[in-house]
Scaffold this motif. Structure first.
Motif, mmCIF file in Angstrom:
data_model
loop_
_atom_site.group_PDB
_atom_site.id
_atom_site.type_symbol
_atom_site.label_atom_id
_atom_site.label_comp_id
_atom_site.label_asym_id
_atom_site.label_seq_id
_atom_site.Cartn_x
_atom_site.Cartn_y
_atom_site.Cartn_z
ATOM 1 N N THR A 91 0.832 -1.206 0.000
ATOM 2 C CA THR A 91 0.000 0.000 0.000
ATOM 3 C C THR A 91 0.865 1.253 0.000
ATOM 4 N N ASP A 92 0.240 2.372 -0.280
ATOM 5 C CA ASP A 92 0.950 3.655 -0.239
ATOM 6 C C ASP A 92 1.499 3.929 1.160
ATOM 7 N N GLU A 93 0.742 3.545 2.174
ATOM 8 C CA GLU A 93 1.188 3.763 3.552
ATOM 9 C C GLU A 93 2.448 2.950 3.845
ATOM 10 N N GLN A 94 2.499 1.711 3.326
ATOM 11 C CA GLN A 94 3.677 0.875 3.536
ATOM 12 C C GLN A 94 4.893 1.457 2.810
ATOM 13 N N VAL A 95 4.671 1.971 1.613
ATOM 14 C CA VAL A 95 5.767 2.596 0.858
ATOM 15 C C VAL A 95 6.286 3.800 1.628
ATOM 16 N N GLU A 96 5.365 4.622 2.118
ATOM 17 C CA GLU A 96 5.750 5.820 2.869
ATOM 18 C C GLU A 96 6.531 5.457 4.129
ATOM 19 N N ALA A 97 6.077 4.415 4.830
ATOM 20 C CA ALA A 97 6.767 3.987 6.050
ATOM 21 C C ALA A 97 8.162 3.462 5.728
ATOM 22 N N LEU A 98 8.291 2.722 4.640
ATOM 23 C CA LEU A 98 9.590 2.183 4.256
ATOM 24 C C LEU A 98 10.551 3.296 3.849
ATOM 25 N N VAL A 99 10.063 4.275 3.101
ATOM 26 C CA VAL A 99 10.910 5.400 2.709
ATOM 27 C C VAL A 99 11.355 6.174 3.944
ATOM 28 N N ALA A 100 10.432 6.422 4.869
ATOM 29 C CA ALA A 100 10.789 7.130 6.100
ATOM 30 C C ALA A 100 11.833 6.345 6.883
ATOM 31 N N ARG A 101 11.663 5.033 6.925
ATOM 32 C CA ARG A 101 12.624 4.191 7.657
ATOM 33 C C ARG A 101 14.011 4.247 7.016
ATOM 34 N N THR A 102 14.067 4.206 5.693
ATOM 35 C CA THR A 102 15.371 4.237 5.026
ATOM 36 C C THR A 102 16.054 5.591 5.180
ATOM 37 N N LEU A 103 15.270 6.633 5.376
ATOM 38 C CA LEU A 103 15.862 7.954 5.578
ATOM 39 C C LEU A 103 16.343 8.139 7.016
ATOM 40 N N ASP A 104 15.661 7.485 7.947
ATOM 41 C CA ASP A 104 15.972 7.663 9.364
ATOM 42 C C ASP A 104 17.005 6.690 9.913
ATOM 43 N N GLN A 105 17.145 5.525 9.284
ATOM 44 C CA GLN A 105 18.012 4.485 9.823
ATOM 45 C C GLN A 105 19.061 4.056 8.810
ATOM 46 N N ALA A 106 20.156 3.544 9.310
ATOM 47 C CA ALA A 106 21.186 2.970 8.446
ATOM 48 C C ALA A 106 20.753 1.554 8.060
ATOM 49 N N PRO A 107 21.217 1.047 6.935
ATOM 50 C CA PRO A 107 20.872 -0.328 6.549
ATOM 51 C C PRO A 107 21.345 -1.327 7.603
ATOM 52 N N PRO A 108 20.567 -2.383 7.837
ATOM 53 C CA PRO A 108 20.932 -3.342 8.875
ATOM 54 C C PRO A 108 22.172 -4.157 8.519
#
Length: 155
Positions: A91-108
């Motif tokens: 969903t759009d909400e999931q895409v938005e959450a994933l983009v926010a996560r990639t901007l806020d956190q370093a890759p695991p």
């Protein structure tokens, strides 16, 4: 340039004139929407399809298409229509959450940048159901298997 048939007249209300101009100024607007806005605004100035096509570097058919779509559906006609095919799985909400996560956190994985694979893996880890052991059996707490999320040691 050979004159073609007279195109349908296109008149815009104040609102219909302001919205496409706003899309032209918006830095994050999709380029396809920006081009459609330019076509409609140029057509509203009374220019012929051939002249608009020449000025904007598109085909006459493209100008005809967006003039006709605007006349039929007004501003809604300029926005992309849903495409055929299988429905989206995210969903759009999931895409938005994933983009926010990639901007806020370093890759695991310790990489300097996120890759599509690390984003997919991060999404898969979050979407798995959690059970008493964090979704992993006792034997898999410290081992990694292809297709599983990155292991974490539980205490």
């Amino acid at each position: 340039m050979v004159p073609g048939p007279k195109p349908l007249s296109l008149e815009l209300s104040d609102h219909e004139c302001q919205v496409p101009r706003g899309w032209l100024r918006k830095r994050t607007a999709p380029q396809a929407l920006v081009l459609r806005s330019r076509i409609v605004l140029a057509c509203a100035e009374g220019r012929a399809n051939a002249q608009v096509a020449l000025d904007l570097g598109v085909s006459r058919e493209t100008v005809r298409k967006w003039r006709a779509r605007f006349l039929a559906d007004r501003l809604e006609g300029l926005v992309d229509r849903p495409r055929s095919g299988a429905p989206r799985k995210i969903t759009d909400e999931q895409v938005e959450a994933l983009v926010a996560r990639t901007l806020d956190q370093a890759p695991p994985t310790g990489d300097s940048h996120w890759s599509t694979r690390s984003m997919a893996q991060a999404r898969a880890c979050r979407s798995r159901p959690s059970h008493g052991s964090g979704g992993r059996s006792a034997s898999s707490r410290t081992s990694w298997r292809p297709g599983s999320c990155r292991p974490t040691r539980s205490s």
